[in-house]
Motif scaffolding. Structure first.
Motif, PDB file in Angstrom:
ATOM      1  N   GLU A 104       0.827  -1.211   0.000  1.00  0.00           N
ATOM      2  CA  GLU A 104       0.000   0.000   0.000  1.00  0.00           C
ATOM      3  C   GLU A 104       0.863   1.264   0.000  1.00  0.00           C
ATOM      4  O   GLU A 104       1.916   1.323   0.625  1.00  0.00           O
ATOM      5  CB  GLU A 104      -0.936  -0.003   1.208  1.00  0.00           C
ATOM      6  CG  GLU A 104      -0.247  -0.031   2.549  1.00  0.00           C
ATOM      7  CD  GLU A 104      -1.210  -0.213   3.713  1.00  0.00           C
ATOM      8  OE1 GLU A 104      -2.406  -0.467   3.457  1.00  0.00           O
ATOM      9  OE2 GLU A 104      -0.764  -0.098   4.861  1.00  0.00           O
ATOM     10  N   ASN A 105       0.394   2.264  -0.756  1.00  0.00           N
ATOM     11  CA  ASN A 105       1.047   3.571  -0.886  1.00  0.00           C
ATOM     12  C   ASN A 105       2.370   3.513  -1.634  1.00  0.00           C
ATOM     13  O   ASN A 105       3.123   4.488  -1.637  1.00  0.00           O
ATOM     14  CB  ASN A 105       1.256   4.227   0.487  1.00  0.00           C
ATOM     15  CG  ASN A 105      -0.042   4.434   1.232  1.00  0.00           C
ATOM     16  OD1 ASN A 105      -1.040   4.853   0.646  1.00  0.00           O
ATOM     17  ND2 ASN A 105      -0.050   4.134   2.525  1.00  0.00           N
ATOM     18  N   SER A 106       2.690   2.392  -2.265  1.00  0.00           N
ATOM     19  CA  SER A 106       3.918   2.299  -3.051  1.00  0.00           C
ATOM     20  C   SER A 106       3.621   2.495  -4.531  1.00  0.00           C
ATOM     21  O   SER A 106       2.490   2.290  -4.992  1.00  0.00           O
ATOM     22  CB  SER A 106       4.591   0.938  -2.851  1.00  0.00           C
ATOM     23  OG  SER A 106       3.827  -0.099  -3.466  1.00  0.00           O
ATOM     24  N   TRP A 107       4.643   2.869  -5.280  1.00  0.00           N
ATOM     25  CA  TRP A 107       4.508   2.992  -6.740  1.00  0.00           C
ATOM     26  C   TRP A 107       4.109   1.663  -7.355  1.00  0.00           C
ATOM     27  O   TRP A 107       3.266   1.610  -8.265  1.00  0.00           O
ATOM     28  CB  TRP A 107       5.835   3.475  -7.327  1.00  0.00           C
ATOM     29  CG  TRP A 107       5.891   3.434  -8.832  1.00  0.00           C
ATOM     30  CD1 TRP A 107       5.443   4.395  -9.699  1.00  0.00           C
ATOM     31  CD2 TRP A 107       6.419   2.374  -9.640  1.00  0.00           C
ATOM     32  NE1 TRP A 107       5.661   3.995 -10.998  1.00  0.00           N
ATOM     33  CE2 TRP A 107       6.260   2.756 -10.989  1.00  0.00           C
ATOM     34  CE3 TRP A 107       7.026   1.146  -9.356  1.00  0.00           C
ATOM     35  CZ2 TRP A 107       6.683   1.962 -12.048  1.00  0.00           C
ATOM     36  CZ3 TRP A 107       7.429   0.344 -10.405  1.00  0.00           C
ATOM     37  CH2 TRP A 107       7.259   0.750 -11.740  1.00  0.00           C
ATOM     38  N   GLY A 108       4.668   0.564  -6.874  1.00  0.00           N
ATOM     39  CA  GLY A 108       4.385  -0.735  -7.460  1.00  0.00           C
ATOM     40  C   GLY A 108       2.938  -1.151  -7.358  1.00  0.00           C
ATOM     41  O   GLY A 108       2.435  -1.896  -8.208  1.00  0.00           O
ATOM     42  N   ALA A 109       2.233  -0.685  -6.327  1.00  0.00           N
ATOM     43  CA  ALA A 109       0.827  -1.059  -6.135  1.00  0.00           C
ATOM     44  C   ALA A 109      -0.121  -0.217  -6.975  1.00  0.00           C
ATOM     45  O   ALA A 109      -1.299  -0.563  -7.110  1.00  0.00           O
ATOM     46  CB  ALA A 109       0.454  -0.940  -4.664  1.00  0.00           C
ATOM     47  N   GLN A 110       0.370   0.875  -7.549  1.00  0.00           N
ATOM     48  CA  GLN A 110      -0.492   1.772  -8.319  1.00  0.00           C
ATOM     49  C   GLN A 110      -0.879   1.164  -9.665  1.00  0.00           C
ATOM     50  O   GLN A 110      -0.105   0.423 -10.273  1.00  0.00           O
ATOM     51  CB  GLN A 110       0.214   3.104  -8.558  1.00  0.00           C
ATOM     52  CG  GLN A 110       0.464   3.919  -7.303  1.00  0.00           C
ATOM     53  CD  GLN A 110       1.286   5.168  -7.585  1.00  0.00           C
ATOM     54  OE1 GLN A 110       1.543   5.515  -8.728  1.00  0.00           O
ATOM     55  NE2 GLN A 110       1.713   5.831  -6.523  1.00  0.00           N
ATOM     56  N   ILE A 111      -2.081   1.511 -10.124  1.00  0.00           N
ATOM     57  CA  ILE A 111      -2.494   1.170 -11.485  1.00  0.00           C
ATOM     58  C   ILE A 111      -1.543   1.868 -12.448  1.00  0.00           C
ATOM     59  O   ILE A 111      -1.160   3.021 -12.244  1.00  0.00           O
ATOM     60  CB  ILE A 111      -3.940   1.640 -11.751  1.00  0.00           C
ATOM     61  CG1 ILE A 111      -4.915   1.065 -10.700  1.00  0.00           C
ATOM     62  CG2 ILE A 111      -4.370   1.275 -13.158  1.00  0.00           C
ATOM     63  CD1 ILE A 111      -5.063  -0.421 -10.714  1.00  0.00           C
TER      64      ILE A 111
END
Length: 219
Positions: A104-111
């Motif tokens: 959560e809140n990481s670049w990797g988790a973003q769409i």
């Protein structure tokens, strides 16, 4: 006796976009790093990334037709304490080296940027493989009058497949878009699509789905 029941209805459909996040389908994401560091795993990153243009085409077409676009995202706490799957088999904790993975809140988790949700579109966070398990997806779809899910994303044999099977258990009609889903290995992708076609879903191409969508009436 075979019951005469309705099949998929594109006029009552929603586009479901599964796990199109940086860690899964970006060249600098977690899967891509794993592929470079462990070539023996033969993770097919170009195949995974190749879904992006067709998912984007479908999202645009659904919006133009006035049909909903719903995102599913796999997002976990840094210590994986909320993970609803056997993560210890897939990774050593929540990081690969010093990198986080779908945290959560990481670049990797973003769409990914190419598929950024539009204002008002739902992003459903899941903790396991399936989009329907312990999420608000069913409530969202029923409130919008959806009876048919058109499913895209990654990976075909894991989160896409689990979401489709969950949708069937919730009595949705399912269409899976064969050139807008992908797996880490192509043979697993092809095998899963055969299972989908045999039991769970109508397997269609991006072009076939777009041709099926109604043209939105002019204002």
């Amino acid at each position: 006796m075979i019951l005469d029941v309705p099949g998929p209805d594109i006029t009552k459909s929603a586009l479901i976009i599964v796990d199109m996040q940086n860690d899964f389908v970006h060249a600098d994401g977690g899967f891509a790093h794993e592929a470079r560091e462990h070539p023996e795993a033969k993770i097919d990153i170009p195949f995974l990334m190749g879904t992006i243009p067709n998912v984007a085409r479908l999202a645009d077409a659904f919006r133009k037709a006035g049909r909903p676009v719903v995102y599913i995202a796999h997002v976990l706490k840094p210590d994986y304490s909320d993970a609803a799957f056997p993560y210890w088999r897939a990774t050593k904790g929540s990081t690969t080296g010093n990198r986080t993975f779908i945290v959560e809140n990481s670049w990797g988790a973003q769409i990914i940027d190419e598929l950024t949700p539009k204002e008002g579109e739902h992003v459903v966070v899941k903790k396991g493989f399936g989009g329907f398990a312990n999420t608000r997806l069913d409530t969202i779809l029923r409130n919008m009058g959806v009876t048919t899910c058109v499913v895209t994303g990654v990976t075909t044999a894991v989160c896409v497949s689990t979401t489709i099977r969950g949708g069937v258990e919730h009595n949705y009609r399912i269409m899976v878009v064969k050139d807008a889903v992908a797996e880490v290995h192509r043979e697993a992708h092809e095998a899963e699509l055969r299972t989908m076609q045999r039991i769970f879903a109508d397997v269609k191409s991006t072009d076939e789905i777009i041709d099926m969508l109604p043209q939105r009436a002019a204002a």
